[in-house]
Scaffold this active site. Structure first.
Site, mmCIF file in Angstrom:
data_model
loop_
_atom_site.group_PDB
_atom_site.id
_atom_site.type_symbol
_atom_site.label_atom_id
_atom_site.label_comp_id
_atom_site.label_asym_id
_atom_site.label_seq_id
_atom_site.Cartn_x
_atom_site.Cartn_y
_atom_site.Cartn_z
ATOM 1 N N LYS A 1 0.825 -1.203 0.000
ATOM 2 C CA LYS A 1 0.000 0.000 0.000
ATOM 3 C C LYS A 1 0.861 1.256 0.000
ATOM 4 O O LYS A 1 0.661 2.155 -0.817
ATOM 5 C CB LYS A 1 -0.940 -0.022 1.213
ATOM 6 C CG LYS A 1 -1.836 1.193 1.312
ATOM 7 C CD LYS A 1 -1.279 2.174 2.309
ATOM 8 C CE LYS A 1 -1.941 3.530 2.172
ATOM 9 N NZ LYS A 1 -1.337 4.498 3.105
ATOM 10 N N ASP B 1 -6.232 0.889 0.768
ATOM 11 C CA ASP B 1 -6.194 1.127 2.207
ATOM 12 C C ASP B 1 -7.568 0.841 2.780
ATOM 13 O O ASP B 1 -8.449 0.328 2.085
ATOM 14 C CB ASP B 1 -5.814 2.579 2.482
ATOM 15 C CG ASP B 1 -6.747 3.502 1.753
ATOM 16 O OD1 ASP B 1 -7.962 3.262 1.767
ATOM 17 O OD2 ASP B 1 -6.277 4.469 1.146
#
Length: 212
Positions: free
Chosen positions: A121, A139
DNA sequence: ATCCCGAGGG
DNA sequence: CCCTCTGGAT
């Protein structure tokens, strides 16, 4: 499951709501952005922006942060949460940047993921924003929105969510889509009490119609 | 699957 | 009080 065409339509409507979505982490260089994104794990960008002025005034570069005392770094980022691990990780990351990459942030996701505290991420966010590498960082907001809109299965892992989004959204829109979905999730399709009433996406949202 | 971990909102 | 916040490492 929401089709690719419907997914793009949903994205279009989100972009009307948040026309110039972009990252909200304060920084003055790719290095500072990388550190800020590492610190943002399980923390709000507001809390990160509150701590980074102190951190970056003392340690603005990889070279300076690489030599920083652990205790001092911890004290400067303590209000963020998860601060012990994050302090160790950003110092080690700075040291690795100095030793392996001439103090600069590597430009590929594969290299970035090797840095401590940097997962997929974080790497996707930095690669996209700092270097223009197409990526969709998944996320908590992106995952929640994708699942509520039934863009992917409820049981999908973050990797699977990313794969589905990349498949359904044209590549040239990946970076912007990431920021747009984040803001849609952060300010509108919020975790606890989503603003379903009057939502422009209500007609294509199973979850939303259930809430109204 | 669990731990890390403070601040802010409801 | 409980939940959530641009997750990552073990």
């Amino acid at each position: 499951m929401l089709s690719g065409k419907k997914t793009v339509e949903a994205l279009d409507r989100m972009e009307v709501m948040f026309p110039d979505a972009k990252g909200e982490l304060d920084h003055e260089s790719p290095f500072q952005y990388l550190i800020a994104v590492i610190l943002s794990a399980q923390a709000t960008d507001v809390s990160v922006n509150k701590a980074t002025p102190s951190l970056f005034s003392a340690y603005p570069t990889a070279e300076t942060l690489a030599r920083a005392p652990l205790e001092d770094v911890m004290s400067r980022i303590k209000t963020i949460g998860l601060y012990k691990n994050k302090a160790k990780n950003i110092i080690k990351t700075a040291q690795l940047l100095v030793n392996e990459y001439e103090g600069k942030v590597p430009e590929t996701i594969e290299e970035m993921v090797k840095l401590p505290g940097v997962g997929k991420k974080t790497a996707n966010v930095v690669a996209g924003d700092a270097f223009g590498v197409p990526a969709i960082a998944v996320d908590t907001h992106v995952e929640r929105v994708a699942k509520r809109l039934r863009i992917c299965k409820q049981s999908a892992s973050v990797v699977e969510v990313e794969e589905v989004l990349m498949k359904k959204i044209p590549k040239e829109r990946w970076i912007q889509a990431h920021h747009t979905i984040i803001l849609f999730g952060r300010y509108h399709c919020v975790a606890r009490k989503p603003k379903c009433e009057g939502c422009p996406l209500l007609d294509m949202c199973v979850e939303g119609q259930r809430n109204v």
